[in-house]
Design a protein around this motif. Structure first.
Motif, PDB file in Angstrom:
ATOM      1  N   ALA A  79       0.815  -1.220   0.000  1.00 31.44           N
ATOM      2  CA  ALA A  79       0.000   0.000   0.000  1.00 31.44           C
ATOM      3  C   ALA A  79       0.847   1.268   0.000  1.00 31.44           C
ATOM      4  O   ALA A  79       0.308   2.373   0.022  1.00 31.44           O
ATOM      5  N   GLY A  80       2.152   1.127  -0.025  1.00 32.15           N
ATOM      6  CA  GLY A  80       3.010   2.299  -0.076  1.00 32.15           C
ATOM      7  C   GLY A  80       3.320   2.907   1.274  1.00 32.15           C
ATOM      8  O   GLY A  80       3.779   4.051   1.349  1.00 32.15           O
ATOM      9  N   LEU A  81       3.067   2.161   2.359  1.00 32.85           N
ATOM     10  CA  LEU A  81       3.366   2.631   3.706  1.00 32.85           C
ATOM     11  C   LEU A  81       4.233   1.597   4.415  1.00 32.85           C
ATOM     12  O   LEU A  81       4.018   0.383   4.247  1.00 32.85           O
ATOM     13  N   ALA A  82       5.176   2.074   5.212  1.00 27.75           N
ATOM     14  CA  ALA A  82       5.997   1.175   6.036  1.00 27.75           C
ATOM     15  C   ALA A  82       5.280   0.987   7.364  1.00 27.75           C
ATOM     16  O   ALA A  82       5.289   1.872   8.221  1.00 27.75           O
ATOM     17  N   VAL A  83       4.623  -0.149   7.534  1.00 26.58           N
ATOM     18  CA  VAL A  83       3.786  -0.407   8.703  1.00 26.58           C
ATOM     19  C   VAL A  83       4.611  -1.083   9.789  1.00 26.58           C
ATOM     20  O   VAL A  83       5.263  -2.103   9.553  1.00 26.58           O
ATOM     21  N   GLU A  84       4.573  -0.513  10.977  1.00 30.01           N
ATOM     22  CA  GLU A  84       5.304  -1.085  12.102  1.00 30.01           C
ATOM     23  C   GLU A  84       4.663  -2.411  12.517  1.00 30.01           C
ATOM     24  O   GLU A  84       3.440  -2.523  12.621  1.00 30.01           O
ATOM     25  N   ARG A  85       5.492  -3.392  12.761  1.00 35.92           N
ATOM     26  CA  ARG A  85       5.022  -4.736  13.113  1.00 35.92           C
ATOM     27  C   ARG A  85       4.091  -4.697  14.325  1.00 35.92           C
ATOM     28  O   ARG A  85       4.379  -4.054  15.326  1.00 35.92           O
ATOM     29  N   ASP A  86       2.963  -5.384  14.216  1.00 34.51           N
ATOM     30  CA  ASP A  86       1.997  -5.535  15.300  1.00 34.51           C
ATOM     31  C   ASP A  86       1.338  -4.215  15.704  1.00 34.51           C
ATOM     32  O   ASP A  86       0.777  -4.115  16.805  1.00 34.51           O
TER      33      ASP A  86
END
Length: 251
Positions: A79-86
Motif C-alpha cells: 500500500a506504499g506505507l511502512a507499517v510497524e510490526r503488530d
C-alpha cells in the motif's frame, strides 16, 4: 475489483498505521470521515490509509473482503506505507465502524465470505458511533432502532442466522484486539445502545476497553472539531489511549 486504498504517509519510516473506514450506511462514504481523519492521524505521527470499500445493495461479502484486502496490503507493504510490526489498527465511523468491528472480530468462517480472503485481525480498533448489531433486536430483546445498514448490506431477505453472524457485538471473543469507543447519548442515527451492547459483551468477556459517551451530539460528527468542541475531546482521549498501547511514533 481493484482495491481503493489511499495512503497518507508521515514519511518513509516504519510507523504505527491506521486504516480509516468512513461511514455512510453502506450507501455512500462521508468525505469528512476520510481524508481529514487521516491528516489528524498523521499529526499524531501515525501513517494512515483511507479505504473506499464496496457499497450498495448486497455489499456483503465484498465490503468485508475489501477490508481484509486492505489489511493484507498494508501489512505486506504493497500500500506504499511502512507499517510497524503488530501496530496496524482500524478506525471506523457508523457503518464504517461496523466494518471495523467486523474486522476486529473476524474469522475465516464468516457466512458468505470466502475463507481464503481472511487476513487476520487488526491490532487495535477505534469505533466511532458504530453499528454493532444487524438483528431486529439488540441482544435479542431490545428493539434495534437502526436497521438501514443491515438492509443495504444484506438486502431485505437476509436470514436471522446471517444477521447474527454479521453482528460484531455477538462475535466478541477473547482474541479481540484493544478497542476504543465513542458515541453520543442522543445520537438519533445509530443509537448509543449499539456501542453499549458491544461494551457489555467485552465487559462480560473480561476484556479491557475504553469508551466515552458524550451528552450531546448529532450522528456523523466525524472529528467534531468545529461543530461540537466538547465531543472533539475524543481526539485527545484517543491519542492518549493509543500512546498507552505503546503506539508511539519514532522520535
Amino acid at each position: 475489483m481493484p482495491l481503493d486504498l489511499i495512503p497518507y504517509p508521515v514519511d518513509d519510516s516504519a510507523r504505527p498505521t491506521i486504516m480509516v473506514l468512513p461511514g455512510g450506511g453502506y450507501q455512500h462514504l462521508a468525505d469528512h470521515e476520510g481524508e481529514p481523519v487521516a491528516h489528524w492521524l498523521n499529526s499524531l505521527g501515525l501513517h494512515a490509509a483511507v479505504l473506499r470499500y464496496a457499497l450498495g445493495e448486497d455489499a456483503h461479502p465484498q465490503a468485508l473482503v475489501d477490508g481484509r484486502n486492505g489489511l493484507r496490503a498494508l501489512r505486506s507493504g504493497r500500500a506504499g506505507l511502512a507499517v510497524e510490526r503488530d501496530r496496524l489498527g482500524v478506525l471506523g465511523f457508523s457503518a464504517g465502524g461496523h466494518l471495523a468491528a467486523m474486522l476486529a472480530t473476524d474469522s475465516p468462517d464468516v457466512m458468505g465470505a470466502p475463507s481464503l480472503s481472511y487476513a487476520g485481525r487488526p491490532d487495535a480498533a477505534i469505533l466511532c458511533y458504530p453499528v454493532t448489531d444487524l438483528r431486529e433486536a439488540l441482544d435479542g430483546r431490545i428493539p434495534n432502532l437502526h436497521r438501514g445498514s443491515a438492509r443495504t448490506l444484506l438486502g431485505e431477505d437476509a436470514s436471522a442466522e446471517l444477521l447474527l453472524d454479521l453482528s460484531p457485538a455477538a462475535r466478541v471473543d477473547e482474541d479481540i484486539p484493544p478497542c476504543f469507543f465513542w458515541t453520543t447519548s442522543d445520537d438519533e442515527g445509530v443509537p448509543a445502545l449499539h456501542s453499549l451492547e458491544m461494551m457489555t459483551a467485552l465487559a462480560v468477556a473480561g476484556i479491557p476497553f475504553e469508551a466515552h459517551v458524550f451528552r450531546h451530539g448529532r450522528h456523523g460528527l466525524g472529528l467534531a472539531t468545529e461543530e461540537e468542541p466538547a465531543v472533539a475531546q475524543w481526539q485527545r482521549l484517543c491519542a492518549t489511549w493509543l500512546a498507552g498501547l505503546g503506539w508511539n511514533p519514532p522520535a
